[in-house]
Enzyme design. Structure first.
Site, PDB file in Angstrom:
ATOM      1  N   ASP A   1       0.835  -1.200   0.000  1.00 41.97           N
ATOM      2  CA  ASP A   1       0.000   0.000   0.000  1.00 41.97           C
ATOM      3  C   ASP A   1       0.875   1.259   0.000  1.00 41.97           C
ATOM      4  O   ASP A   1       1.931   1.275  -0.627  1.00 41.97           O
ATOM      5  CB  ASP A   1      -0.928  -0.048   1.231  1.00 41.97           C
ATOM      6  CG  ASP A   1      -2.282   0.596   0.973  1.00 41.97           C
ATOM      7  OD1 ASP A   1      -2.312   1.823   0.815  1.00 41.97           O
ATOM      8  OD2 ASP A   1      -3.291  -0.125   0.953  1.00 41.97           O
TER       9      ASP A   1
ATOM     10  N   HIS B   1      -3.493   5.887   3.586  1.00 41.56           N
ATOM     11  CA  HIS B   1      -4.324   4.733   3.227  1.00 41.56           C
ATOM     12  C   HIS B   1      -3.811   3.421   3.804  1.00 41.56           C
ATOM     13  O   HIS B   1      -4.567   2.617   4.358  1.00 41.56           O
ATOM     14  CB  HIS B   1      -4.368   4.678   1.700  1.00 41.56           C
ATOM     15  CG  HIS B   1      -5.282   3.677   1.097  1.00 41.56           C
ATOM     16  ND1 HIS B   1      -4.892   2.398   0.781  1.00 41.56           N
ATOM     17  CD2 HIS B   1      -6.578   3.772   0.720  1.00 41.56           C
ATOM     18  CE1 HIS B   1      -5.901   1.748   0.234  1.00 41.56           C
ATOM     19  NE2 HIS B   1      -6.936   2.560   0.172  1.00 41.56           N
TER      20      HIS B   1
ATOM     21  N   SER C   1     -11.272  -1.014  -0.465  1.00 40.45           N
ATOM     22  CA  SER C   1      -9.999  -0.989   0.266  1.00 40.45           C
ATOM     23  C   SER C   1     -10.191  -1.315   1.730  1.00 40.45           C
ATOM     24  O   SER C   1      -9.286  -1.827   2.387  1.00 40.45           O
ATOM     25  CB  SER C   1      -9.359   0.402   0.170  1.00 40.45           C
ATOM     26  OG  SER C   1      -8.638   0.572  -1.014  1.00 40.45           O
TER      27      SER C   1
END
Length: 598
Positions: free
Chosen positions: A179, A239, A419
């Protein structure tokens, strides 16, 4: 200064224009004719993602070719093929999968690219040539405490996680989060182990350098227009830290949120930066995370048994990415991916459409498919992903940072997206592996599907086997369920092409009571296009359990795996059958053997 980027749409056109008769026309269910079963047929229009930039090609060479192992040979080959375009092409590096990353140069036109690709396609030593596509995070960011984590425990659409914690908490399992990297957070730090920054392009990296052993997230904020025409300025998403918190935030520490596998370890691998991240970096991260070797990168001392990839882009799974995933799974690592946030068929997105992954759709708090979630036959399972457009608290709460550009103060926030759904399944896979270390990736996927519950709401287009049930799944695989008494059939049965179903019987005797909730069904089938196959287990009373559905996107050979079936409602003794049917033309196969392990 940034170099000129060639649109992947143009690369896709070049791939199509450069095709020869080795690439056959499409046939029903996405199959290719036998002539296209060669490696060169892998370079088709579905290999490219539209409207994203590309400046490199990923070239896979066939085993035995000098370029497959020699960097010098690969560089010489790139130089030779570039001469036709009047450009100095060059070998950039060797990917962990063995493929070569080839730089397209500074000023190639679409015509030049077409010429280069045609040269590669005409080379009998080349297995595939695909663009190095740009991938992006799959979340819609928004805004501490366990009571707010409806996704773990609520009766409607929660994943029933607390019921699994009496059996397993993730101990002994490392999850690689591929990520944006990791920004320090006290509710997660104790579970973070060494990772790596795989971003080779310094403009994408945003941390002033290329690859190194520091996976710290410097922020992925962008200026208006930085990532293309019409691009608006964005703040940093953090994220990867949000995803990691869902999987393994520290629990029972009197603060913040609970992680699903809260005694597992997180290895952050940084592949996403400014404007996204390239396939080539992601391929190397997959390889390294699962214990493979990547040139120039030290050996991984924190090999992951689970990989989470909450990222993706348009275009179906390329041969290059699929090769890396297959190798990771063969090493024993389960790969979990987000289905995508475009409210579209996930078959047209990568890595959601790759084989050998668990592709995860997102549900809202009501238990229906979230409005943004992708769907379709390539989706394996659904999990909570949240919907924040009406109520922020209907999102998924996890660890974050307040910084709009660089890191500032730690915080918690609600996000929505596939996600957020994917790490729920990665966390569940870690619980399962912790409960039963002998489980293979195929067994983990099968058990998650088999023990799923019906969707509380609706999903037009298909959300896989249903809503994952952590408690039921972990219970089913705990206690060494891969052992026990085995009954086997070794009588080969031919599987006719696009014909009626065939059956193979096994008579079980000497058992008492019902079959187990984690009945192991081992299958060995030789077949030249396994996507044609539908496989069912038939209980003695005639009840059927679907083990595998047909899938036009699964073009690999053979089915050699073990499925986990909750057969606790069935009497153990009696005649069980494996039913196999080929549902499309052009391929045949043989059921070589199968077995039941109680």
């Amino acid at each position: 200064m940034r170099r000129k980027l060639i649109s992947v749409a143009a690369v896709s056109a070049a791939l199509v224009a450069g095709m020869t008769t080795t690439v056959a026309a499409q046939t029903p269910a996405g199959k290719t004719t036998p002539a296209a079963d060669t490696a060169t047929a892998l370079a088709g229009p579905a290999e490219a993602a539209p409207s994203v930039p590309a400046e490199r090609l990923i070239v896979g060479y066939k085993p035995g070719a000098a370029e497959a192992t020699s960097d010098k040979a690969a560089d010489a080959d790139a130089e030779a093929k570039g001469k036709e375009a009047g450009e100095n092409l060059g070998f950039q590096r060797r990917l962990g999968s063995g493929a070569a990353l080839v730089d397209l140069g500074d000023e190639l036109s679409t015509k030049d690219v077409s010429t280069v690709i045609a040269e590669y396609q005409a080379d009998p030593q080349v297995a595939y040539v695909v663009p190095d596509r740009l991938n992006k995070p799959l979340a819609t960011p928004n805004d501490t405490e366990y009571a707010k984590q409806w996704d773990l425990f609520e009766s409607t659409a929660g994943m029933r996680v607390p019921g699994a914690w009496d059996i397993a908490t993730g101990s002994g399992v490392t999850v690689a989060v591929i990520d944006t990297g990791y920004v320090a957070h006290s509710d997660l730090a104790a579970n973070v182990v060494g990772g790596y920054d795989f971003i080779a392009d310094t403009a994408v990296a945003g941390d002033g350098n290329g690859r190194d052993s520091n996976p710290a997230d410097p922020g992925d904020w962008t200026n208006a227009g930085e990532c293309g025409s019409g691009w608006g300025a964005t703040t940093s998403s953090w994220h990867g830290t949000h995803v990691a918190g869902t999987i393994a935030a520290v629990t029972n520490n009197n603060k913040g949120v609970a992680g699903i596998a809260y005694n597992a370890k997180i290895s952050p691998l940084r592949v996403l930066g400014r404007c996204g991240g390239y396939d080539s970096d992601i391929i190397d991260a997959i390889t390294w995370a699962s214990g493979g070797s990547v040139s120039g990168v030290p050996a991984n001392t924190n090999v992951a048994k689970v990989i989470n990839m909450s990222l993706g882009g348009g275009g179906s799974c390329t041969s290059a990415t699929q090769s890396a995933i297959n190798a990771a799974v063969n090493r024993g690592t389960t790969v979990v991916v987000a289905a995508g946030n475009s409210n579209a068929n996930a078959a047209n997105y990568s890595p959601a459409s790759c084989a050998n992954v668990i592709s995860v759709a997102a549900l809202g708090r009501s238990g229906s498919k979230a409005y943004y979630s992708n769907y379709g036959s390539v989706v394996d399972i659904a999990a909570p992903g949240g919907e924040t457009r009406t109520t922020t608290a209907d999102g998924i709460l996890s660890t974050l940072n307040t910084g709009t550009q660089g890191p500032a103060s730690e915080t918690y926030a609600y996000y929505q997206g596939t996600s957020m759904a994917a790490p729920h399944i990665a966390g569940l896979a870690a619980l399962m592996k912790s409960a039963n270390s002998a489980l293979t990736p195929a067994q983990i996927e099968s058990a998650i599907k088999t023990n799923a519950r019906a969707l509380p709401g609706t999903c037009s287009g298909g959300c896989g086997a249903g809503l994952a049930d952590a408690a039921k799944t972990v219970q089913a695989v705990s206690g060494g369920s891969t052992g026990g008494t085995t009954f086997t059939s070794t009588s080969a049965v031919a599987i006719p092409d696009n014909g009626p179903a065939v059956e193979s019987p096994i008579t079980v005797s000497g058992r008492s009571g019902n079959a187990p909730s984690a009945l192991q069904v081992g299958v060995d089938i030789t077949h030249t296009y396994r996507g044609d196959l539908v496989i069912d287990l038939v209980a003695p009373d005639g009840s059927t359990y679907r083990l595998k559905s047909a899938s036009g996107s699964d073009s690999a050979d053979n089915v050699t795996t073990t499925y986990t079936v909750n057969a606790s409602s069935e009497t153990a003794n009696g005649t069980w059958k494996l039913r196999v049917q080929d549902t499309a033309t052009l391929d045949t196969g043989t059921l070589n053997s199968w077995k039941l392990t109680f």
